[in-house]
Write an enzyme that holds these catalytic residues in place. Structure first.
Site, mmCIF file in Angstrom:
data_model
loop_
_atom_site.group_PDB
_atom_site.id
_atom_site.type_symbol
_atom_site.label_atom_id
_atom_site.label_comp_id
_atom_site.label_asym_id
_atom_site.label_seq_id
_atom_site.Cartn_x
_atom_site.Cartn_y
_atom_site.Cartn_z
ATOM 1 N N CYS A 1 2.584 -4.853 6.914
ATOM 2 C CA CYS A 1 2.355 -4.542 5.510
ATOM 3 C C CYS A 1 3.625 -3.971 4.881
ATOM 4 C CB CYS A 1 1.215 -3.549 5.361
ATOM 5 S SG CYS A 1 -0.405 -4.227 5.848
ATOM 6 N N HIS B 1 0.830 -1.213 0.000
ATOM 7 C CA HIS B 1 0.000 0.000 0.000
ATOM 8 C C HIS B 1 0.857 1.253 0.000
ATOM 9 C CE1 HIS B 1 0.646 1.198 4.232
ATOM 10 N NE2 HIS B 1 0.685 -0.103 4.497
#
Length: 223
Positions: free
Chosen positions: A198, A182
């Site tokens: 992440c 992301h």
């Protein structure tokens, strides 16, 4: 992979990297104001690559390249992975993500990764993709960070949303791993180990990767 990436000339690359050398992953906070950052020590190639993106749903400001290690700049390199073209490989030790191209090359992106205790590795796929996604903290995150409970129903998209401008959702054996590739506006975090697992890229880089990696793209995360 329909989007094209021009390869900088040696002169342009050296102008960007050498001149900087001479000067010796949750939420983001930034202004929505779009302005040109005076960065005369960098080549036009990188100033354009990381310049403002005014036509997005939420206009994206230019990156202050003085805050980014030149080793984290997006660039085309000889493929070091040996994987098939179209594969995403995250080398957590290097803090680099590679998208393997045809002809023995790869696009290399700088990334921020999970801090100690929040790392993940293995083989998976891009299960789905989203532009300007909603972010919802996991149950474990809300227990660990009570302030995130405010967004139990989801945090709306925007520049300060932890998932940023784009998200690629990592699935393994058909199930969501809850890990993502992301975007982030926290330039300082690129090259670091700061996230909850992440893999984060600059807004400009996740937009580029998003355009090249369809659902089903293989992902390999190496420790």
């Amino acid at each position: 992979m329909t989007a094209a990436l021009s390869v900088p000339s040696r002169r342009a690359f050296m102008a960007g990297g050498a001149s900087l050398a001479a000067l010796t992953l949750a939420g983001c906070a930034t202004s929505r104001r779009i302005e040109r950052i005076d960065q005369p020590q960098f080549s036009d190639y990188y100033l354009q690559m990381y310049g403002p993106i005014p036509n997005e749903r939420f206009p994206i400001p230019a990156i202050d390249l003085a805050k980014l290690d030149p080793n984290m700049f997006r660039t085309v390199v000889s493929d070091p992975t040996g994987e098939a073209p179209g594969t995403i490989v995250v080398n957590t030790g290097e803090r680099h993500l590679y998208l393997v191209l045809e002809g023995g090359q790869a696009i290399r992106y700088g990334v921020g990764i999970g801090r100690d205790g929040f790392t993940w590795s293995g083989r998976a796929k891009v299960g789905r993709k989203a532009e300007w996604p909603t972010w919802t903290p996991t149950k474990e995150m809300m227990e660990r960070q009570p302030e995130t409970r405010e967004f139990a129903g989801g945090m709306p998209p925007g520049l300060t949303n932890p998932l940023g401008a784009r998200a690629l959702y990592i699935y393994q054996d058909g199930r969501d791993t809850l890990y993502r590739l992301h975007g982030t506006m926290e330039v300082w975090s690129i090259g670091g180990a700061v996230s909850s697992g992440c893999v984060r890229l600059l807004f400009h880089d996740i937009i580029d990767l998003y355009s090249r990696a369809p659902v089903g793209t293989p992902i390999i995360v190496n420790q």
